[in-house]
Design a protein around this motif. Structure first.
Motif, mmCIF file in Angstrom:
data_model
loop_
_atom_site.group_PDB
_atom_site.id
_atom_site.type_symbol
_atom_site.label_atom_id
_atom_site.label_comp_id
_atom_site.label_asym_id
_atom_site.label_seq_id
_atom_site.Cartn_x
_atom_site.Cartn_y
_atom_site.Cartn_z
ATOM 1 N N CYS A 137 5.562 37.205 -2.575
ATOM 2 C CA CYS A 137 4.713 36.791 -3.686
ATOM 3 C C CYS A 137 3.304 36.523 -3.159
ATOM 4 O O CYS A 137 3.051 36.549 -1.945
ATOM 5 C CB CYS A 137 5.290 35.538 -4.353
ATOM 6 S SG CYS A 137 4.527 35.109 -5.945
ATOM 7 N N ASP B 41 9.952 37.626 -10.476
ATOM 8 C CA ASP B 41 8.618 38.226 -10.545
ATOM 9 C C ASP B 41 7.736 37.581 -11.610
ATOM 10 O O ASP B 41 6.527 37.461 -11.432
ATOM 11 C CB ASP B 41 8.736 39.729 -10.823
ATOM 12 C CG ASP B 41 9.336 40.485 -9.646
ATOM 13 O OD1 ASP B 41 9.257 39.958 -8.516
ATOM 14 O OD2 ASP B 41 9.885 41.581 -9.868
ATOM 15 N N LEU C 91 1.946 40.390 -1.999
ATOM 16 C CA LEU C 91 2.173 41.449 -2.979
ATOM 17 C C LEU C 91 1.259 42.635 -2.683
ATOM 18 O O LEU C 91 0.081 42.451 -2.361
ATOM 19 C CB LEU C 91 1.903 40.937 -4.393
ATOM 20 C CG LEU C 91 2.861 39.882 -4.945
ATOM 21 C CD1 LEU C 91 2.381 39.402 -6.306
ATOM 22 C CD2 LEU C 91 4.273 40.432 -5.040
ATOM 23 N N SER D 210 7.162 42.838 -6.099
ATOM 24 C CA SER D 210 7.903 43.043 -4.858
ATOM 25 C C SER D 210 9.296 43.588 -5.165
ATOM 26 O O SER D 210 9.830 43.418 -6.269
ATOM 27 C CB SER D 210 8.030 41.725 -4.089
ATOM 28 O OG SER D 210 8.731 40.775 -4.868
#
Length: 331
Positions: free
Chosen positions: A173, A95, A177, A166
């Motif tokens: 991504c 992330d 998102l 996520s």
């Protein structure tokens, strides 16, 4: 019936349409980023090397150009990870790196806008007040650049704060998102701040600089005092204006509508579809600035062109001399 259901009724098969649209957008991003990755990487690497190593004259907005190149390189380097994601539809990098790449896109956009404004203002100011330009120090440009990075960096943070991370099962991504829901006041405040400080304000400043330089050039033409520096300054500001208008106007016109769509302020299905369809196109156009900015350095900066040509000549001479020496040894 909610607006979502109404849109589904208009669209027919919502799932099929969304799947086709998502696949088309992924292909658009993949091919476009592949198209600009190599030219952007080569041009900005060469520009940064020449500007830092060979340009000793730190006036004429050279410091701002170096910072503009750094912003472009940061975005270009992140494109490789974007290309991987849109090809594989999987993000295995975590992330933190996802948010960093997402953040770099907007940091590049608004840092580019800010430094284009700095270049235009400085060229205009130095032209209109040449005596002050003689006493200007390069460290002033360094300080201004530091302030620009700090302000732009903080101003771009809401773009990542609006996105949710996520889940571990769904490694998504960027555009996939989920968007956080904002209150009406927060949404309106963000729209106004982004449009005024990131678009309308810089547009007015660059336009005003163009007007002042054009006015100065006309007055000097009437007095037969026109100089090459005046014409070069005008070309510089005009090209900055052109890059600004071409790359950033489509995005900022659509951004206002896109944020209203994501926050369900706009409910009309046809408008929502048009805005969502144009959003990735406007982002691609905005990314073109990383390839267009090096044109400013080469075509409008005498020092850059001179040093690059001198270096190319020295390299060519070195190769010719090595070839001749090799031939003589063989003889």
């Amino acid at each position: 019936m909610t607006s979502v259901n109404t849109c589904e009724a208009v669209n027919g098969s919502s799932f099929t349409n969304n799947t086709v649209r998502k696949s088309s957008i992924n292909q658009l991003y993949t091919y476009f980023y592949l198209f600009i990755f190599i030219p952007g990487l080569l041009c900005n690497t060469l520009a940064l090397w020449v500007l830092c190593r060979f340009v000793s004259k730190k006036t004429k907005a050279i410091i701002f150009m170096i910072n503009l190149t750094v912003a472009d390189l940061a975005h270009v380097l992140s494109l490789s990870l974007r290309i991987h994601y849109y090809l594989k539809q999987d993000w295995p990098f975590g992330d933190v790196l996802c948010m960093l790449c997402f953040y770099l896109k907007y940091l590049n956009m608004y840092a580019s806008i800010a430094f284009l404004v700095c270049i235009s203002v400085q060229r205009c100011a130095f032209l209109l007040r040449p005596f002050q330009a003689r006493h200007w120090k390069s460290r002033y440009d360094v300080c201004i650049s530091g302030v620009v990075w700090l302000v732009v960096g903080l101003a771009c943070s809401p773009f990542i704060l609006m996105r949710s991370s996520s889940s571990s099962a769904n490694r998504s991504c960027f555009k996939d998102l989920p968007m956080r829901k904002l209150g009406m006041i927060s949404a309106v405040s963000m729209m106004v701040a982004a449009e005024l400080s990131g678009f309308l304000g810089p547009l007015i400043i660059i336009g005003f600089c163009t007007y002042l330089i054009t006015k100065s050039l006309r007055q000097r033409n009437q007095k037969q005092q026109s100089t090459s520096s005046t014409r070069k300054a005008l070309r510089m500001v005009r090209v900055c204006t052109g890059v600004f208008l071409f790359c950033f106007v489509p995005y900022h016109i659509n951004f206002l509508l896109y944020l209203m769509v994501t926050q369900n302020i706009i409910m009309n299905c046809a408008v929502k579809q048009a805005v969502q369809l144009f959003h990735p196109i406007s982002l691609c156009i905005a990314s073109l600035n990383c390839c267009l900015n090096p044109l400013i350095y080469y075509f409008l900066t005498t020092e850059f062109k001179l040093q690059l040509s001198q270096h190319s000549s020295s390299v060519l001479r070195g190769r010719l001399m090595s070839t001749e020496s090799t031939s003589s040894c063989r003889e």
